[in-house]
Design an enzyme around this catalytic site. Structure first.
Site, short mmCIF file in Angstrom:
data_model
loop_
_atom_site.label_atom_id
_atom_site.label_comp_id
_atom_site.label_asym_id
_atom_site.label_seq_id
_atom_site.Cartn_x
_atom_site.Cartn_y
_atom_site.Cartn_z
N TYR A 144 26.41 43.54 44.12
CA TYR A 144 26.35 43.08 42.72
C TYR A 144 25.80 41.66 42.74
CZ TYR A 144 27.94 41.43 38.13
OH TYR A 144 28.01 40.90 36.86
N ASP A 239 22.10 36.38 48.64
CA ASP A 239 22.96 36.06 47.49
C ASP A 239 24.31 35.62 48.06
OD1 ASP A 239 24.25 37.91 44.58
OD2 ASP A 239 24.72 35.95 45.45
N LYS A 267 30.11 29.91 42.07
CA LYS A 267 31.55 29.89 42.36
C LYS A 267 32.03 28.57 42.99
CE LYS A 267 31.60 34.91 42.70
NZ LYS A 267 32.44 35.46 41.63
P1 KE4 Z 1 28.37 35.17 37.71
O1 KE4 Z 1 27.20 35.40 36.78
O2 KE4 Z 1 29.55 36.06 37.37
O3 KE4 Z 1 28.75 33.69 37.83
O4 KE4 Z 1 27.89 35.56 39.19
C1 KE4 Z 1 27.33 36.83 39.40
C2 KE4 Z 1 27.48 37.18 40.86
C3 KE4 Z 1 26.35 37.11 41.67
N1 KE4 Z 1 26.41 37.40 42.98
C4 KE4 Z 1 27.58 37.76 43.56
C5 KE4 Z 1 27.60 38.08 45.01
C6 KE4 Z 1 28.76 37.83 42.78
O5 KE4 Z 1 29.92 38.21 43.37
C7 KE4 Z 1 28.72 37.54 41.41
C8 KE4 Z 1 29.94 37.64 40.52
N2 KE4 Z 1 31.12 38.14 41.12
C9 KE4 Z 1 32.05 38.81 40.23
C10 KE4 Z 1 33.20 39.29 41.11
N3 KE4 Z 1 32.96 40.57 41.60
C11 KE4 Z 1 32.51 37.91 39.13
C12 KE4 Z 1 33.72 38.44 38.38
C13 KE4 Z 1 33.34 38.98 37.02
O6 KE4 Z 1 32.27 39.60 36.89
O7 KE4 Z 1 34.15 38.77 36.10
#
Ligand code: KE4
Length: 427
Positions: A144, A239, A267
């Protein structure tokens, strides 16, 4: 424990916000019941609106590696906010955080701040396409990378949890430019690259997959990925939004000794405030506006509050002994969880990289999306609620990673292991 106030709030939220939440996975859809509404957090603990307290292994999905409301970060933010919140103009804080990030990730020569991991990966893809003049991208099933249209093709986070691997609303024209491959499968990768390299701009990968639980790269997988992409002029994007500063201070790239062409972060570098970042080799980043023709922008990119929280976080992380302490706590948790699952006669597979981890309810080695799905999600849901009612807050989905922080004490871990034993037995 009673959750009356949370339930009341959820009912109200449900009328106003899709699913009552501002991000799908928070809705407890994969584990049943209603989400807790959190009142406050401190260190390793979160406290809900009904006054219940929990040891927190979600940590806002990774950012809070120093625990909640770290005093140094709170004090720094208090000072910063008195100087205003955003200027839409450059500040010395952006220079400082860029320096800290580039020092920790030498594969990057330049870095651009954005406001989320999604923006970071979305922008990195556009830069890779602009740099190579090619349109297609390769991603791996179960990874993801945020919710940009072309990436929501078999996404691994919320979508897998809801069993809807594709997202409606993504035009077919976008999806056709995204090639999905199985993680840890070099022959499949080689076959596609050798036959289609002329149209492939980049490969984007979570070097450790944190969005179907925690799936490690097989020995040689990342090395082969690096070799093949270099050979065919394909931009390799790591990523590291989740793995960055989490798997090690230098991320998965330092841990596995691989130099990607571009890296996405998020993060941890925001210390709990909205931040993302993407960067890479000089020649690649030279295409980014205003220097080059690839456009990307953001009103609040690099804003002083998020920069302040990020700078304080990285300064503390770079201190001697921080990662040793994290490692010790993680080892204690890993050993304990494995022991008590065995003692309770429950089959689990535990994986971790640095201080991100996952325990699957399966006796199959989990090496990719397909094998992650062998986990008994109904059993996971029962385990989740057994832990919750005993004061331990883990991710409300089997297909998410867990995290610890430097605020987690030995006693926290001891309690967690004891509760896990009872929760396994009660399954
Ligand atoms: P954000 O757009 O949520 O800040 O980041 C996207 C993203 C990109 N790449 C990786 C490897 C990520 O894990 C994420 C976001 N992680 C999720 C947790 N599985 C955020 C939690 C959520 O979507 O509420």
């Amino acid at each position: 424990m009673n959750f009356k106030k949370s339930h009341k709030l959820f009912k109200k939220a449900y009328e106003l916000i899709p699913g009552g939440v501002n991000s799908p996975v928070r809705a407890f859809g994969a584990v049943g019941g209603n989400p807790l509404f959190i009142e406050r957090a401190q260190g390793s603990k979160i406290y809900d609106v009904d006054g219940n307290s929990f040891i927190d292994y979600v940590l806002s999905w990774g950012p809070l590696i120093l625990g909640h409301a770290h005093p140094k970060i709170v004090n720094a933010l208090k000072k910063a906010i008195e100087k205003g919140t955003s200027y839409g103009a450059p500040t010395s804080l952006e220079v400082e955080l860029a320096e800290l990030v580039l020092k920790a990730y030498p594969s990057m020569h330049k870095v651009r701040m954005v406001n989320s991991g999604t923006e970071a990966t979305m922008s990195a893809l556009r830069v890779a396409r602009g740099f190579t003049g090619r349109d297609k991208i390769i991603k791996f099933e179960g990874c993801y990378h945020g919710h940009a249209d072309g990436l929501l093709v078999k996404a691994g986070s919320g979508a897998t949890t809801f069993g809807v691997p594709d997202s409606l609303g993504v035009p077919k024209s976008y999806a056709k430019n995204t090639i999905i491959l199985p993680f840890n499968n070099i022959p499949a990768l080689k076959d596609v690259i050798v036959n289609k390299w002329k149209s492939i701009a980049c490969v984007i990968v979570e070097p450790v997959i944190g969005n179907i639980g925690c799936v490690l790269p097989k020995l040689g997988f990342l090395e082969s990925l690096r070799k093949l992409t270099r050979q065919y002029g394909i931009v390799l994007i790591f990523d590291e939004v989740m793995t960055g500063f989490r798997v090690s201070f230098g991320g998965a790239q330092a841990y596995y000794g691989i130099k990607p062409d571009m890296t996405c972060l998020g993060k941890v570098i925001g210390g709990g405030l909205p931040v993302g970042a993407y960067g890479g080799r000089e020649e690649i980043m030279s295409v980014v506006a205003p220097v080059g023709p690839v456009y990307q922008a953001g009103t609040l990119s690099g804003n002083p509050l998020a920069m302040t929280a990020g700078i304080e976080t990285l300064k503390i992380l770079s201190r001697e002994g921080t990662y040793e302490k994290l490692e010790n706590r993680m080892e204690q948790l890993e050993k304990g969880l494995k022991d008590v699952a065995k003692k309770a006669g429950v089959k689990t597979r535990f994986y971790r990289a640095g201080t991100m981890f996952c325990s699957y309810f399966t006796d199959v080695d989990v090496i990719d999306y397909k094998t992650s799905k062998t986990s008994d999600t109904a059993k996971f849901a029962r385990f989740f609620s057994n832990m919750l009612k005993r004061g331990i807050y883990i991710a409300p989905s089997q297909f998410e990673a867990g995290f610890i922080s430097s605020a987690h004490t030995e006693k926290d871990i001891e309690k967690t292991i004891k509760v896990a034993y009872e929760s396994f037995k009660e399954l």
